[in-house]
Scaffold this active site. Structure first.
Site, short mmCIF file in Angstrom:
data_model
loop_
_atom_site.label_atom_id
_atom_site.label_comp_id
_atom_site.label_asym_id
_atom_site.label_seq_id
_atom_site.Cartn_x
_atom_site.Cartn_y
_atom_site.Cartn_z
N ASP A 1 0.80 -1.22 0.00
CA ASP A 1 0.00 0.00 0.00
C ASP A 1 0.83 1.28 0.00
O ASP A 1 0.68 2.13 -0.87
CB ASP A 1 -1.02 -0.01 1.13
CG ASP A 1 -0.43 0.07 2.53
OD1 ASP A 1 0.72 -0.39 2.75
OD2 ASP A 1 -1.12 0.58 3.42
N TYR B 1 -1.97 -13.78 1.95
CA TYR B 1 -0.71 -13.19 2.40
C TYR B 1 0.20 -14.23 3.03
O TYR B 1 -0.26 -15.16 3.72
CB TYR B 1 -0.97 -12.09 3.44
CG TYR B 1 -1.64 -10.86 2.90
CD1 TYR B 1 -0.90 -9.84 2.30
CD2 TYR B 1 -3.02 -10.71 2.99
CE1 TYR B 1 -1.51 -8.70 1.81
CE2 TYR B 1 -3.64 -9.57 2.50
CZ TYR B 1 -2.89 -8.58 1.92
OH TYR B 1 -3.51 -7.45 1.43
N GLY C 1 -15.07 4.63 -2.77
CA GLY C 1 -15.17 3.86 -4.01
C GLY C 1 -15.68 4.70 -5.16
O GLY C 1 -15.16 5.76 -5.47
N ALA D 1 -6.22 1.28 -6.24
CA ALA D 1 -7.01 2.49 -6.53
C ALA D 1 -6.90 3.51 -5.39
O ALA D 1 -6.65 4.70 -5.62
CB ALA D 1 -8.47 2.11 -6.78
N ASP E 1 -4.60 3.66 -3.06
CA ASP E 1 -3.21 4.10 -2.90
C ASP E 1 -2.87 5.19 -3.91
O ASP E 1 -2.17 6.15 -3.59
CB ASP E 1 -2.26 2.92 -3.08
CG ASP E 1 -2.57 1.75 -2.17
OD1 ASP E 1 -3.08 1.99 -1.05
OD2 ASP E 1 -2.32 0.60 -2.57
#
Length: 301
Positions: A34, A105, A231, A260, A262
């Site tokens: 990020d 992750y 969003g 998006a 970031d």
């Protein structure tokens, strides 16, 4: 570049190995994360009077060397990267459902967890910066003592009049419990001049009833300006006595929403550091995010 005063923005956090689908069961390796994504876009949004550096920790293995070279090739300064023998970067895999994404992750032994463990290194990194960017993920991966040390130094930078931008980027599963996450996020907001929360995350974690409630909460914690991302819906810009919705750009067929938020943060912060007002900076954020979601992966190349 003679005669141009050089300033430095330092982004702080974790860059990971990214595995993104290349089709037919194959995956493409990249590097992202990020706050690194934001640093990458900052370098492309800021003028020649700004340098961009990344504060993190890497190992001394082959992949860490490749990642360090990737930073340098992107124009991101690497002198604030700690090197730790025996450590390695974390890794994540992107799963797409249409344009929406989820992640798996592998980061338990990530070197970046030690980015704030050396007080001398941390003092040098913060002391040579003119502006800073960090996130809730940055805080979540750090041991509590290192987290407190980082926030103390960022609070000092804020008190000295430097820009400290914070994206809460809430990831509850990275935290031992909600109470610890809430305490850390609130402490970070008090150390920040700019907060860039995302409403769906804040609604889930803090029971905010609206973007306006999110904005007022962060302003009340001490942030000077807040931009609540939502969003495809408008972003709410809030500072002093100003409250204004800024419409997002319409993207009819987004491919991948990874990165998006970031990229929005990068364009917003770059615009503010370049002297644009908050509402115009938010428009810049939407414009860049609209480009990013038309490409696969976090970094638009």
């Amino acid at each position: 570049m003679t005669g141009i005063p050089m300033r430095r923005v330092v982004s702080i956090g974790e860059c990971m190995i990214e595995l993104a689908s290349a089709g037919q069961g194959l995956y493409r390796k990249g590097f992202a994360g990020d706050t690194f994504n934001t640093a990458w876009y900052l370098r492309r949004q800021l003028g020649a009077d700004w340098r961009v550096a990344y504060l993190t920790a890497l190992g001394t293995d082959t992949t860490s060397e490749e990642m360090l070279g990737f930073f340098a090739d992107a124009g991101i300064e690497t002198d604030r990267v700690r090197r730790i023998d025996g450590a390695m970067p974390g890794l994540y895999m992107i799963h797409l459902d249409g344009a929406e994404r989820s992640f798996s992750y592998w980061r338990d032994t990530s070197a970046a967890k030690q980015l704030a463990a050396d007080p001398e290194h941390l003092d040098a990194a913060i002391g040579t910066g003119d502006a800073f960017y960090f996130s809730g993920i940055t805080l979540a991966i750090l041991p509590p003592a290192d987290r407190a040390a980082l926030l103390e130094r960022l609070g000092t930078a804020k008190a000295a009049g430097k820009t400290v931008a914070f994206d809460p980027n809430l990831r509850p599963r990275l935290w031992p419990d909600p109470a610890e996450m809430h305490r850390a996020i609130e402490a970070a907001a008090s150390a920040a001049t700019i907060c860039l929360p995302s409403f769906p995350d804040e609604e889930a974690a803090f029971d905010d009833a609206s973007p306006a409630a999110t904005a007022e909460r962060y302003l009340g914690l001490g942030a000077g300006e807040v931009v609540v991302k939502d969003g495809r819906d408008p972003a709410l810009v809030a500072y002093a006595d100003k409250r204004q919705d800024v419409a997002a750009e319409t993207v009819t067929q987004p491919l991948d929403t990874t990165g998006a938020g970031d990229s929005f943060s990068a364009a917003y912060l770059a615009a503010r550091l370049s002297g644009l007002p908050p509402v115009e900076a938010a428009r810049k954020g939407h414009a860049l995010a609209a480009q990013v979601v038309r490409h696969y992966g976090a970094l638009m190349r």
